[in-house]
Design a protein around this motif. Structure first.
Motif, PDB file in Angstrom:
ATOM      1  N   LEU A  55       0.838  -1.203   0.000  1.00 56.84           N
ATOM      2  CA  LEU A  55       0.000   0.000   0.000  1.00 56.84           C
ATOM      3  C   LEU A  55       0.869   1.248   0.000  1.00 56.84           C
ATOM      4  CD1 LEU A  55      -2.811  -0.963   2.541  1.00 56.84           C
ATOM      5  CD2 LEU A  55      -3.065  -0.638   0.074  1.00 56.84           C
ATOM      6  N   SER A  59       0.803   4.080  -2.847  1.00 52.69           N
ATOM      7  CA  SER A  59       0.506   5.462  -2.472  1.00 52.69           C
ATOM      8  C   SER A  59       1.623   6.396  -2.931  1.00 52.69           C
ATOM      9  CB  SER A  59       0.302   5.563  -0.959  1.00 52.69           C
ATOM     10  OG  SER A  59      -0.106   6.855  -0.589  1.00 52.69           O
ATOM     11  N   LEU A  79      -6.580   7.621  -0.676  1.00 52.21           N
ATOM     12  CA  LEU A  79      -7.396   6.436  -0.405  1.00 52.21           C
ATOM     13  C   LEU A  79      -6.526   5.215  -0.134  1.00 52.21           C
ATOM     14  CD1 LEU A  79     -10.314   6.862  -2.980  1.00 52.21           C
ATOM     15  CD2 LEU A  79     -10.389   7.187  -0.501  1.00 52.21           C
ATOM     16  N   ILE A  80      -5.531   4.999  -0.979  1.00 49.12           N
ATOM     17  CA  ILE A  80      -4.638   3.849  -0.796  1.00 49.12           C
ATOM     18  C   ILE A  80      -3.886   3.975   0.523  1.00 49.12           C
ATOM     19  CG2 ILE A  80      -2.563   2.719  -1.704  1.00 49.12           C
ATOM     20  CD1 ILE A  80      -3.648   3.470  -4.544  1.00 49.12           C
ATOM     21  N   SER A  82      -4.882   5.252   3.198  1.00 51.26           N
ATOM     22  CA  SER A  82      -5.781   5.176   4.356  1.00 51.26           C
ATOM     23  C   SER A  82      -6.363   3.784   4.580  1.00 51.26           C
ATOM     24  CB  SER A  82      -6.951   6.144   4.179  1.00 51.26           C
ATOM     25  OG  SER A  82      -6.492   7.461   4.094  1.00 51.26           O
ATOM     26  N   ILE A  83      -6.279   2.934   3.591  1.00 53.43           N
ATOM     27  CA  ILE A  83      -6.935   1.618   3.644  1.00 53.43           C
ATOM     28  C   ILE A  83      -6.543   0.825   4.886  1.00 53.43           C
ATOM     29  CG2 ILE A  83      -6.982  -0.660   2.537  1.00 53.43           C
ATOM     30  CD1 ILE A  83      -7.071   0.803  -0.160  1.00 53.43           C
ATOM     31  N   LEU A  84      -5.259   0.811   5.211  1.00 56.11           N
ATOM     32  CA  LEU A  84      -4.799   0.011   6.351  1.00 56.11           C
ATOM     33  C   LEU A  84      -5.413   0.502   7.661  1.00 56.11           C
ATOM     34  CD1 LEU A  84      -2.955  -2.459   6.567  1.00 56.11           C
ATOM     35  CD2 LEU A  84      -1.120  -0.918   7.214  1.00 56.11           C
ATOM     36  N   TRP A  86      -8.348   2.026   8.017  1.00 63.66           N
ATOM     37  CA  TRP A  86      -9.769   1.666   8.032  1.00 63.66           C
ATOM     38  C   TRP A  86      -9.946   0.177   8.285  1.00 63.66           C
ATOM     39  CZ3 TRP A  86     -10.555   4.565   2.800  1.00 63.66           C
ATOM     40  CH2 TRP A  86     -10.407   5.930   3.015  1.00 63.66           C
ATOM     41  N   ALA A  87      -9.063  -0.633   7.704  1.00 64.46           N
ATOM     42  CA  ALA A  87      -9.137  -2.080   7.920  1.00 64.46           C
ATOM     43  C   ALA A  87      -8.852  -2.410   9.385  1.00 64.46           C
ATOM     44  CB  ALA A  87      -8.150  -2.801   7.005  1.00 64.46           C
ATOM     45  N   ASP A 121      -5.200   5.314  14.100  1.00 70.60           N
ATOM     46  CA  ASP A 121      -6.063   5.273  12.908  1.00 70.60           C
ATOM     47  C   ASP A 121      -6.745   6.617  12.672  1.00 70.60           C
ATOM     48  OD1 ASP A 121      -5.402   2.569  12.757  1.00 70.60           O
ATOM     49  OD2 ASP A 121      -7.246   1.917  13.739  1.00 70.60           O
ATOM     50  N   SER A 125      -5.608   9.310   9.774  1.00 77.69           N
ATOM     51  CA  SER A 125      -6.655   9.605   8.785  1.00 77.69           C
ATOM     52  C   SER A 125      -6.868  11.111   8.664  1.00 77.69           C
ATOM     53  CB  SER A 125      -7.967   8.909   9.162  1.00 77.69           C
ATOM     54  OG  SER A 125      -7.824   7.511   9.037  1.00 77.69           O
TER      55      SER A 125
END
Length: 155
Positions: A55, A59, A79-80, A82-84, A86-87, A121, A125
């Motif tokens: 990721l 990014s 977005l890429i 932030s994925i980790l 959010w997961a 997180d 973010s």
């Protein structure tokens, strides 16, 4: 320093964090070297750490990409990147999940408290959103566009 550069630097800081953060947090006795963890749990931890590296690379590609539409590049990088987070935040919705194993609780800590990972997180973010706002291309007004065209003809 211009907004675009500051935004890109913040997104790069974030990408570095998702690449190394999992290793810093998990390459120890609480995770990978925990003798109580079954091999399959360690597999998923390794998978998550590798996912963070990939990721991060994706990014970084969009953060510093010179071709393509800048809006798309900034959006993809944010977005890429932030994925980790959010997961990880979403993982707390699954049954039987805890923010640490009971044997690693420090005095005064509880498994029912707000998970410390969620502070990271949420904080990261917010940084990603702020960085994307800084790097986002601004639409020029007609007057600004005319001024830029006039200056480019003169220079």
């Amino acid at each position: 320093m211009n907004k675009l550069l500051v935004g890109r630097c913040l997104l790069t800081f974030n990408a570095a964090g998702i690449a190394v953060g999992g290793f810093l947090a998990d390459m120890n006795a609480t995770h990978i070297y925990n003798p109580h963890w079954p091999p399959h749990a360690k597999f998923h931890d390794g998978q998550t750490m590798a996912f963070g590296v990939f990721l991060s690379l994706a990014s970084l590609f969009f953060i510093w990409r010179r071709s393509g539409d800048r809006q798309t590049n900034v959006l993809a990088a944010a977005l890429i990147g932030s994925i980790l987070y959010w997961a990880q935040a979403g993982a707390f919705a699954f049954p039987g999940v805890a923010w640490t194993d009971p044997e690693f609780l420090k005095p005064g800590e509880s498994l029912t408290e707000f998970p410390p990972q969620l502070y990271i997180d949420i904080g990261m973010s917010v940084i990603v959103i702020f960085a994307a706002w800084l790097a986002w291309p601004r639409t020029l007004t007609g007057e600004e566009r005319n001024k830029n065209q006039h200056e480019s003809r003169l220079g």
